[in-house]
Write an enzyme that holds these catalytic residues in place. Structure first.
Site, PDB file in Angstrom:
ATOM      1  CG  ASP A   1     -13.446  -1.816   0.101  1.00  0.00           C
ATOM      2  OD1 ASP A   1     -12.931  -3.092   0.163  1.00  0.00           O
ATOM      3  OD2 ASP A   1     -12.471  -0.374  -0.430  1.00  0.00           O
TER       4      ASP A   1
ATOM      5  CG  ASP B   1      -1.916  -1.117   0.880  1.00  0.00           C
ATOM      6  OD1 ASP B   1      -2.248  -1.627   0.019  1.00  0.00           O
ATOM      7  OD2 ASP B   1      -2.782  -0.951   2.160  1.00  0.00           O
TER       8      ASP B   1
END
EC number: 5.3.1.16
Length: 249
Positions: free
Chosen positions: A134, A8
């Protein structure tokens, strides 16, 4: 079930967030290039890269990030700030193995139908598009997990399937970055509802025991980040697990 290591990126640095909160980040003293090299030299051929700036509409990382990605032979699953059909097409045409679409697919009701139409005659492309789901308490979140969607989780899955999209990346935000175990019950619900989906699990994995638990479900792959950075799971364990999975196919 294959393990896909995660990288990330926030402000050009390798980080992990807790519960998707940009104010709760852990920054790691390692470059993107070094992480890719570590994975590749240890026999891993697949990585998951998320541009966290891009997820909020800030594309300052993208040029440098794409230059790094172009230099690797690894398969890359990439997400963060994919907003147009042209971006998806360009990334796939450039060799990105899988492109993750999230916010635009939720916030723009025309995006997925248009994407489906654009790739109707490109058989392989549907398999290379990943729909990000998500979830926070079964509510779908988007825009860097800052906005909530009114569409129900299972209804959204049904909509995507009807348009020809079948590969999903599901992250339980309650679990993400906490190293407290994966969202097994959430994945069971999804797979019970739609057994045909190709599900990628994400969030909460803390050990190889969590990997073994997830492997009891028909999950195609699992994204693992913080557990690797915090030395809960070694890159050698990732390699050995993946080799075993490949040999059993």
């Amino acid at each position: 079930m294959y393990i896909i290591p995660a990288i990330d990126i926030l402000d050009g640095k390798v980080v992990r967030l807790r519960e998707g909160d940009y104010n709760q980040k852990t920054e790691y003293n390692v470059s993107i290039e070094d992480m890719i090299e570590q994975y590749q030299s240890n026999g891993t051929d697949f990585i998951h890269i998320i541009d966290l700036n891009g997820a909020k509409g800030d594309f300052s990382n993208q040029k440098a990030l794409f230059e790094i990605i172009k230099k690797t032979d690894m398969k890359v699953q990439y997400g963060g700030g994919i907003r147009t059909i042209e971006q998806v097409t360009n990334l796939l045409d450039a060799g990105i193995h899988r492109v993750i679409v999230g916010t635009q697919a939720i916030s723009n009701p025309d995006f997925l139908p248009q994407l489906s139409e654009a790739f109707a005659k490109k058989d392989d492309y549907a398999n290379r598009i990943v729909i990000a789901i998500d979830v926070l308490d079964e509510v779908i979140k988007y825009s860097g997990w800052m906005e909530s969607s009114p569409i129900k989780l299972m209804d959204y899955v049904d909509k995507c399937l009807a348009l020809g999209f079948f590969r999903f990346l599901c992250t339980d935000i309650n679990k993400d970055g906490k190293l407290g175990g994966a969202a097994v019950e959430l994945y069971k619900k999804l797979l019970d509802h739609s057994p045909m989906i190709k599900l990628i699990a994400s969030g909460g994995v803390s050990s190889m025991a969590d990997i073994e638990e997830l492997a009891q479900l028909p999950i195609r792959s699992v994204v693992v980040g913080k557990a690797i950075y915090e030395n809960r799971i070694s890159i050698e364990e990732v390699k050995n697990w993946n080799l075993q999975q490949l040999s059993s196919i």
